[in-house]
Scaffold this motif. Structure first.
Motif, PDB file in Angstrom:
ATOM      1  N   PHE A 233       0.821  -1.216   0.000  1.00 32.67           N
ATOM      2  CA  PHE A 233       0.000   0.000   0.000  1.00 32.67           C
ATOM      3  C   PHE A 233       0.855   1.267   0.000  1.00 32.67           C
ATOM      4  O   PHE A 233       0.337   2.375  -0.155  1.00 32.67           O
ATOM      5  CB  PHE A 233      -0.910  -0.029   1.237  1.00 32.67           C
ATOM      6  N   ALA A 234       2.172   1.118   0.159  1.00 30.92           N
ATOM      7  CA  ALA A 234       3.049   2.286   0.226  1.00 30.92           C
ATOM      8  C   ALA A 234       2.943   3.107  -1.059  1.00 30.92           C
ATOM      9  O   ALA A 234       2.908   2.565  -2.156  1.00 30.92           O
ATOM     10  CB  ALA A 234       4.496   1.842   0.432  1.00 30.92           C
ATOM     11  N   GLY A 235       2.873   4.413  -0.911  1.00 32.94           N
ATOM     12  CA  GLY A 235       2.785   5.308  -2.059  1.00 32.94           C
ATOM     13  C   GLY A 235       1.383   5.781  -2.383  1.00 32.94           C
ATOM     14  O   GLY A 235       1.201   6.649  -3.244  1.00 32.94           O
ATOM     15  N   GLU A 236       0.370   5.228  -1.699  1.00 28.88           N
ATOM     16  CA  GLU A 236      -1.010   5.662  -1.950  1.00 28.88           C
ATOM     17  C   GLU A 236      -1.264   6.962  -1.168  1.00 28.88           C
ATOM     18  O   GLU A 236      -1.985   7.006  -0.172  1.00 28.88           O
ATOM     19  CB  GLU A 236      -2.000   4.566  -1.529  1.00 28.88           C
ATOM     20  N   ILE A 237      -0.660   8.043  -1.657  1.00 23.76           N
ATOM     21  CA  ILE A 237      -0.678   9.311  -0.928  1.00 23.76           C
ATOM     22  C   ILE A 237      -2.046   9.976  -0.914  1.00 23.76           C
ATOM     23  O   ILE A 237      -2.261  10.933  -0.162  1.00 23.76           O
ATOM     24  CB  ILE A 237       0.378  10.288  -1.483  1.00 23.76           C
ATOM     25  N   ALA A 238      -2.997   9.486  -1.709  1.00 21.30           N
ATOM     26  CA  ALA A 238      -4.356  10.031  -1.651  1.00 21.30           C
ATOM     27  C   ALA A 238      -4.997   9.746  -0.299  1.00 21.30           C
ATOM     28  O   ALA A 238      -5.992  10.391   0.068  1.00 21.30           O
ATOM     29  CB  ALA A 238      -5.214   9.427  -2.765  1.00 21.30           C
ATOM     30  N   PHE A 239      -4.413   8.787   0.448  1.00 21.09           N
ATOM     31  CA  PHE A 239      -4.965   8.422   1.741  1.00 21.09           C
ATOM     32  C   PHE A 239      -4.283   9.148   2.904  1.00 21.09           C
ATOM     33  O   PHE A 239      -4.530   8.816   4.067  1.00 21.09           O
ATOM     34  CB  PHE A 239      -4.880   6.904   1.945  1.00 21.09           C
ATOM     35  N   LEU A 240      -3.433  10.117   2.596  1.00 15.82           N
ATOM     36  CA  LEU A 240      -2.850  10.945   3.658  1.00 15.82           C
ATOM     37  C   LEU A 240      -3.956  11.738   4.356  1.00 15.82           C
ATOM     38  O   LEU A 240      -4.963  12.095   3.734  1.00 15.82           O
ATOM     39  CB  LEU A 240      -1.805  11.902   3.070  1.00 15.82           C
ATOM     40  N   PRO A 241      -3.791  12.035   5.647  1.00 10.63           N
ATOM     41  CA  PRO A 241      -4.847  12.761   6.389  1.00 10.63           C
ATOM     42  C   PRO A 241      -4.853  14.259   6.059  1.00 10.63           C
ATOM     43  O   PRO A 241      -4.382  15.086   6.850  1.00 10.63           O
ATOM     44  CB  PRO A 241      -4.478  12.491   7.850  1.00 10.63           C
ATOM     45  N   PHE A 242      -5.398  14.598   4.896  1.00  5.55           N
ATOM     46  CA  PHE A 242      -5.461  15.998   4.487  1.00  5.55           C
ATOM     47  C   PHE A 242      -6.549  16.778   5.226  1.00  5.55           C
ATOM     48  O   PHE A 242      -6.658  17.997   5.064  1.00  5.55           O
ATOM     49  CB  PHE A 242      -5.722  16.090   2.980  1.00  5.55           C
ATOM     50  N   GLY A 243      -7.382  16.087   5.992  1.00  7.89           N
ATOM     51  CA  GLY A 243      -8.453  16.780   6.710  1.00  7.89           C
ATOM     52  C   GLY A 243      -9.627  17.124   5.820  1.00  7.89           C
ATOM     53  O   GLY A 243     -10.324  18.113   6.063  1.00  7.89           O
ATOM     54  N   MET A 244      -9.845  16.322   4.797  1.00 11.11           N
ATOM     55  CA  MET A 244     -10.965  16.559   3.877  1.00 11.11           C
ATOM     56  C   MET A 244     -11.382  15.230   3.266  1.00 11.11           C
ATOM     57  O   MET A 244     -10.632  14.239   3.323  1.00 11.11           O
ATOM     58  CB  MET A 244     -10.550  17.539   2.774  1.00 11.11           C
ATOM     59  N   SER A 245     -12.564  15.206   2.683  1.00  4.87           N
ATOM     60  CA  SER A 245     -13.050  13.996   2.032  1.00  4.87           C
ATOM     61  C   SER A 245     -12.282  13.756   0.731  1.00  4.87           C
ATOM     62  O   SER A 245     -11.633  14.668   0.204  1.00  4.87           O
ATOM     63  CB  SER A 245     -14.543  14.120   1.724  1.00  4.87           C
ATOM     64  N   HIS A 246     -12.373  12.541   0.208  1.00  4.48           N
ATOM     65  CA  HIS A 246     -11.747  12.250  -1.075  1.00  4.48           C
ATOM     66  C   HIS A 246     -12.355  13.098  -2.185  1.00  4.48           C
ATOM     67  O   HIS A 246     -11.651  13.509  -3.119  1.00  4.48           O
ATOM     68  CB  HIS A 246     -11.899  10.757  -1.401  1.00  4.48           C
ATOM     69  N   GLU A 247     -13.643  13.368  -2.074  1.00 10.32           N
ATOM     70  CA  GLU A 247     -14.308  14.194  -3.079  1.00 10.32           C
ATOM     71  C   GLU A 247     -13.743  15.609  -3.075  1.00 10.32           C
ATOM     72  O   GLU A 247     -13.483  16.194  -4.133  1.00 10.32           O
ATOM     73  CB  GLU A 247     -15.821  14.226  -2.829  1.00 10.32           C
ATOM     74  N   GLU A 248     -13.503  16.169  -1.881  1.00 12.79           N
ATOM     75  CA  GLU A 248     -12.954  17.523  -1.779  1.00 12.79           C
ATOM     76  C   GLU A 248     -11.483  17.539  -2.219  1.00 12.79           C
ATOM     77  O   GLU A 248     -11.022  18.481  -2.870  1.00 12.79           O
ATOM     78  CB  GLU A 248     -13.083  18.032  -0.341  1.00 12.79           C
ATOM     79  N   GLN A 249     -10.745  16.490  -1.865  1.00  8.39           N
ATOM     80  CA  GLN A 249      -9.355  16.385  -2.314  1.00  8.39           C
ATOM     81  C   GLN A 249      -9.292  16.365  -3.840  1.00  8.39           C
ATOM     82  O   GLN A 249      -8.462  17.053  -4.446  1.00  8.39           O
ATOM     83  CB  GLN A 249      -8.719  15.109  -1.749  1.00  8.39           C
ATOM     84  N   SER A 261      -0.861  23.803  -3.434  1.00  7.54           N
ATOM     85  CA  SER A 261      -0.860  23.728  -1.973  1.00  7.54           C
ATOM     86  C   SER A 261      -1.062  22.292  -1.502  1.00  7.54           C
ATOM     87  O   SER A 261      -0.327  21.790  -0.635  1.00  7.54           O
ATOM     88  CB  SER A 261      -1.963  24.622  -1.408  1.00  7.54           C
ATOM     89  N   LEU A 262      -2.036  21.611  -2.087  1.00  5.26           N
ATOM     90  CA  LEU A 262      -2.298  20.224  -1.701  1.00  5.26           C
ATOM     91  C   LEU A 262      -1.144  19.322  -2.135  1.00  5.26           C
ATOM     92  O   LEU A 262      -0.712  18.430  -1.393  1.00  5.26           O
ATOM     93  CB  LEU A 262      -3.610  19.757  -2.338  1.00  5.26           C
ATOM     94  N   ALA A 263      -0.611  19.552  -3.338  1.00  2.00           N
ATOM     95  CA  ALA A 263       0.521  18.770  -3.822  1.00  2.00           C
ATOM     96  C   ALA A 263       1.740  18.976  -2.917  1.00  2.00           C
ATOM     97  O   ALA A 263       2.478  18.025  -2.625  1.00  2.00           O
ATOM     98  CB  ALA A 263       0.861  19.160  -5.255  1.00  2.00           C
ATOM     99  N   GLY A 264       1.957  20.218  -2.457  1.00  2.00           N
ATOM    100  CA  GLY A 264       3.080  20.514  -1.589  1.00  2.00           C
ATOM    101  C   GLY A 264       2.994  19.781  -0.263  1.00  2.00           C
ATOM    102  O   GLY A 264       4.013  19.320   0.269  1.00  2.00           O
ATOM    103  N   ARG A 265       1.788  19.637   0.259  1.00  2.00           N
ATOM    104  CA  ARG A 265       1.623  18.913   1.520  1.00  2.00           C
ATOM    105  C   ARG A 265       1.904  17.422   1.337  1.00  2.00           C
ATOM    106  O   ARG A 265       2.497  16.774   2.202  1.00  2.00           O
ATOM    107  CB  ARG A 265       0.222  19.139   2.066  1.00  2.00           C
ATOM    108  N   ALA A 266       1.492  16.888   0.190  1.00  2.00           N
ATOM    109  CA  ALA A 266       1.761  15.475  -0.091  1.00  2.00           C
ATOM    110  C   ALA A 266       3.261  15.233  -0.236  1.00  2.00           C
ATOM    111  O   ALA A 266       3.811  14.270   0.315  1.00  2.00           O
ATOM    112  CB  ALA A 266       1.027  15.051  -1.356  1.00  2.00           C
ATOM    113  N   SER A 269       5.152  15.339   3.072  1.00  2.00           N
ATOM    114  CA  SER A 269       5.015  14.096   3.839  1.00  2.00           C
ATOM    115  C   SER A 269       6.047  13.073   3.385  1.00  2.00           C
ATOM    116  O   SER A 269       6.674  12.393   4.214  1.00  2.00           O
ATOM    117  CB  SER A 269       3.603  13.527   3.668  1.00  2.00           C
ATOM    118  N   LEU A 270       6.259  12.973   2.073  1.00  2.00           N
ATOM    119  CA  LEU A 270       7.259  12.036   1.560  1.00  2.00           C
ATOM    120  C   LEU A 270       8.659  12.423   2.015  1.00  2.00           C
ATOM    121  O   LEU A 270       9.464  11.569   2.379  1.00  2.00           O
ATOM    122  CB  LEU A 270       7.209  12.003   0.029  1.00  2.00           C
ATOM    123  N   ILE A 271       8.946  13.717   1.983  1.00  2.00           N
ATOM    124  CA  ILE A 271      10.275  14.186   2.389  1.00  2.00           C
ATOM    125  C   ILE A 271      10.535  13.837   3.856  1.00  2.00           C
ATOM    126  O   ILE A 271      11.611  13.345   4.215  1.00  2.00           O
ATOM    127  CB  ILE A 271      10.416  15.700   2.162  1.00  2.00           C
TER     128      ILE A 271
END
Length: 343
Positions: A233-249, A261-266, A269-271
């Motif tokens: 499952f490693a690399g599935e960054i869509a599941f990071l806790p962005f504090g929003m629903s998948h629809e909003e993401q 902004s959202l890409a920068g947060r993802a 996290s990797l860094i």
């Protein structure tokens, strides 16, 4: 089977693989050259060469030019002895596609093709494999790249719902008796990217993709090895806790004002987790100017001394197929780990 007999067979297989790999690297060589390269005796190399010639896996060439002594026979690996079939499954906004390559043991393309469909059913993939193996019966391994997470040969997360929980890998292996590997598209892309760099020592790098109509994903190489995780499952960054629903993401990723902004947060996290040397950004949602915007967003969270090189990867498809071909070819090679332990 008797343990001693079993061990002898294993050693023979490993020795044969040593000779194969040495000859592939050397392009052509004599028994003495192979003995020096592998550490095996000239007699052992001679026996292995005879076996490989009998099966057609090696080709006998002319005698090498003499330097005063008795000339020796040259041998070359037959790169067309076996083929592999590599299939990339892509999810699109309106249509899905299959891109395929049949390659020889040197990774050279023998045939390439492309298919599109409105609905990607497992039968379509199996029919393509049937067609390719029917046309090239010397195919010995099939590699499949998929947009999703794969665990034990089964896709469990994907943008193509029809492929989830389908035992595609086992089905093809059982039907055709060939080696089959199936892996995540980002794992294969980062593997291809990494291999193309020709690093002198093991590095940590990542490739992150933002594609229109899809959730983001990442492929990671940590100290020269793909990071897959315990359930792949490693690399599935869509599941990071962005504090929003998948629809909003999904909405924010497709809005230019919120994408970076959202890409920068993802990426941040990797860094923080893997501390890579390089992160390559790719995908139809990434524009050249976004690289610096994402970097500035990362600097809100990551000290500059720990920032990796951020770059735009403009031709990820080449890296993807290269990674798939390389990994599929490796699946045909007998593991040399025991040899390393034995030495």
């Amino acid at each position: 089977m008797n343990p001693i007999t079993n061990n002898t067979m294993r050693v023979k297989k490993m020795n044969k693989e040593l000779v194969r790999q040495a000859l592939k690297t050397m392009k052509q060589g004599t028994k003495s050259m192979l003995a020096q390269a592998t550490g095996l005796s000239v007699a052992t190399c001679g026996n292995i060469l005879n076996e490989l010639i009998d099966t057609g896996e090696l080709l006998e060439l002319d005698m090498e030019e003499s330097s005063g002594g008795r000339p020796a026979r040259l041998y070359r690996y037959n790169v067309n002895f076996s083929y592999i079939a590599c299939i990339i499954i892509r999810a699109g906004v309106k249509t899905h596609s299959l891109t395929y390559t049949v390659a020889n043991l040197a990774g050279e393309a023998i045939k390439e093709g492309y298919q599109e469909t409105d609905r990607m059913e497992p039968d379509m993939i199996e029919k393509l494999v049937d067609q390719l193996i029917g046309e090239f019966p010397q195919i010995r391994a099939v590699g499949i790249g998929v947009p999703g997470a794969v665990n034990q040969g089964i896709i469990n997360v994907s943008d193509i719902k029809e492929l989830i929980n389908v035992p595609l890998e086992a089905s093809i292996r059982d039907k055709h008796g060939v080696e089959v590997i199936m892996d995540n598209d980002m794992n294969l892309t980062v593997y291809g990217f990494y291999q193309k760099q020709g690093y002198d020592e093991e590095k940590s790098v990542a490739v992150v993709t933002f594609i229109e109509g899809c959730f983001p994903g990442a492929g990671m190489m940590v100290d020269g090895h793909i990071l897959r995780g315990s359930t792949r499952f490693a690399g599935e960054i869509a599941f990071l806790p962005f504090g929003m629903s998948h629809e909003e993401q999904f909405r924010q990723l497709h809005e230019r004002t919120t994408f970076y902004s959202l890409a920068g947060r993802a990426v941040s996290s990797l860094i923080a987790i893997m501390n890579p040397e390089t992160i390559a950004l790719t995908g139809s949602l990434v524009e050249p100017a976004d690289v610096e915007l994402i970097r500035q967003e990362c600097l809100k969270y990551i000290p500059e001394m720990h920032m990796p090189q951020l770059m735009l990867l403009e031709n990820p498809h080449e890296n993807y197929m290269y990674g798939l071909i390389t990994m599929t070819l490796e699946s045909l090679s007998y593991s040399l780990q025991l040899i390393e332990k034995r030495r």
